[in-house]
Design an enzyme around this catalytic site. Sequence first.
Site, short mmCIF file in Angstrom:
data_model
loop_
_atom_site.label_atom_id
_atom_site.label_comp_id
_atom_site.label_asym_id
_atom_site.label_seq_id
_atom_site.Cartn_x
_atom_site.Cartn_y
_atom_site.Cartn_z
N CYS A 60 -2.01 8.79 3.28
CA CYS A 60 -1.94 8.29 1.98
C CYS A 60 -3.25 8.80 0.95
O CYS A 60 -2.94 8.85 -0.12
CB CYS A 60 -1.52 6.93 2.04
SG CYS A 60 -2.63 5.80 2.69
N GLU A 110 3.55 13.01 -4.84
CA GLU A 110 2.96 13.29 -3.34
C GLU A 110 3.65 14.16 -2.29
O GLU A 110 4.63 14.10 -2.02
CB GLU A 110 2.86 11.81 -2.77
CG GLU A 110 2.06 11.74 -1.13
CD GLU A 110 1.91 10.61 -0.84
OE1 GLU A 110 0.63 10.22 -0.35
OE2 GLU A 110 2.83 9.76 -0.59
N GLU A 125 0.87 -1.14 -0.04
CA GLU A 125 -0.04 -0.02 -0.16
C GLU A 125 0.86 1.29 0.01
O GLU A 125 1.57 1.54 0.99
CB GLU A 125 -0.85 -0.22 1.24
CG GLU A 125 -2.13 0.85 1.14
CD GLU A 125 -1.75 2.29 1.82
OE1 GLU A 125 -1.50 3.15 0.78
OE2 GLU A 125 -1.74 2.58 2.99
N LEU A 126 1.02 1.83 -1.06
CA LEU A 126 2.24 2.75 -1.15
C LEU A 126 1.39 4.11 -1.38
O LEU A 126 0.20 4.47 -0.97
CB LEU A 126 2.70 2.45 -2.68
CG LEU A 126 3.27 0.96 -2.69
CD1 LEU A 126 3.98 0.70 -4.01
CD2 LEU A 126 4.17 0.69 -1.40
#
Length: 457
Positions: free
Chosen positions: A264, A361, A230-231
Site C-alpha cells: 500500500c 492504485e 488502512e486503505l
Amino acid sequence: MSTFTTTNPATGAEIETYTLMSKDDVIQKLEAAQAAFLDWRAMSHAERAPYLTRIAEVLRDHSDELAALMTRETGKLIKDGKTEVEICAAIFEYSAKHGADVLADEERTHGDGARGIVTHQPIGVIYSIQPWNFPLYQPVRVLAANLMAGNACVLKHASICTGSGLRLRELCIEAGLPEDLFQVILIDHDTSDEIIEHPLVRGVTMTGSDTAGRHIGSVAAKALKKSVLELGSNDAYLVLEDADVETAVKFSVMGRLYNNGQTCVSAKRFIVTDRVYDTFVSAFVEQMQAITLGDPTDENTQLGPLSSEEQFYTVKEQVEQSVAKGAKVLCGGDVPDRTGAYYPATVLADVTPGMPAYDDEIFGPVASVIRAKDDEDAMRIANDSRYGLGGGIFSQDEERALKLARDHFDTGMVRINNFGAADPNMPFGGVKDSGYGREHGGFGMKEFTNAKSIFLS
C-alpha cells in the site's frame, strides 16, 4: 459445506482446500474469545508483556518455515518473507517493551485542582479483516497492539493466505498465549458483515481497498462500532530540481518493486521536475529493465509473480486502459509466456488524469512517471489524488524537504531520500480515501481502548 482452495501463483499448483465455517461455529469462537478476554484483561501490562516477547522468539524460530509458506501462498520473494517475519517479531517486542508506558494511567486535575485519572482500559473482542500482501505482518500489527492493550482478537484473513493465518495462531498458542484469545475464522463476506454487527465485537479494523473500506466502515458505523481503516493509495514520490538523481533512482526502483509491487505504501507515481526529468527517467528505466523476474524461492530473483491470476489480470487491464488513453510504455508491459501470474517491471510515461495509472492504485510492479514544471508544480500534482497514505521527496536540501513534508504533503507518512514500508516506532496510517486511524508507534495500542476519566474529590 462451501470450500475454497489456495493456489501457488508461481506454479498454478493447488496447495490446500478449506471449509468455510458456519455462523454458529463463528459465534462459538467469538464467545470463547470473550471468555478469554475477561481473564486477560485482569492481567497487568507487565504480566502480558512476556507472552508477546515469547511469541517473537517462536516466530524467529520458525522464520524459514513461515517465509516458505508465504511464498507458496502469495508469490512473495523468499527473502522478503524472512524480512517480514523479523518485522513481526520486532513489533511484538516493541509492544511488550513500551506497552506499559504507552498505556499507563495519566494523572490530571479537574475543577479547582482535584485529582483526576485517565486510564486506558481494554474493550473486548476486536475483529481484524486483513489482506494477502503481507500474510503475517498485516494480522500481527493488529494482534500485538491489542494483546498488549488487553483485548482479544478475531482474524478474518484473505482466503489466498489462509494457511499463514492459521499457522500464526498455532505458533502464538505454542508460545503460551491462551488458546481462545486469538481466533482465526474462515467465512464469506455476508457472514463477515453479520460478525461486525454481533454484540461481542467491540471494534473493527481492516486493511484493503478503499471500496472495501467504505463497505466495512459503513457496516461498523451502523452498528456503532469504532473502526480503523488502512486503505489503498497511489503514493507520489517527488524528484525535485536539486535531487541527487542516483539516490532517487535507487530508492524509486526499490520502492516500486518491494513485495512484487504489492504494497500500500509502494512508490507508485514518480513526479519528476523538468530540470532532472530526462536524466532520472533514463536511469530509472535502465534499472527497471534489468530486473530479474523469476522463481520467488530463488534468492537471486528480484521480482516474483503477482499474488493470483485475478491480481495479474487486474494489473494488466489497468496498464492497457492507461495506454489506450495515451500513456507511453517505456519498458515492460509485455506479459511473459510462462506459467504463473508473472508481470514484468513496467514504466509508463505521459501519464495524465483520467488514466488508472494516474487516478487509481496499480497493485503491481508498474511505475507512473509524471513530468512537473518545477518543485511547486510537483507538490501540486502529488496532492492531486483522492488518496493520502504515504509519499516521498528526493532533495539535497533536507530542511526544505522536511518543511514540504510537514506543511504541504497531504498524507499520513512521508519519506525523505529513502524508502521503507513500516517501523514499529512510527505511526502508520493515512488520510482522505486512504482511511483513518493509526497503527504502530504506540498509537495502535490506544485505538481500541476506553479512555476512561476518573474524577476524585
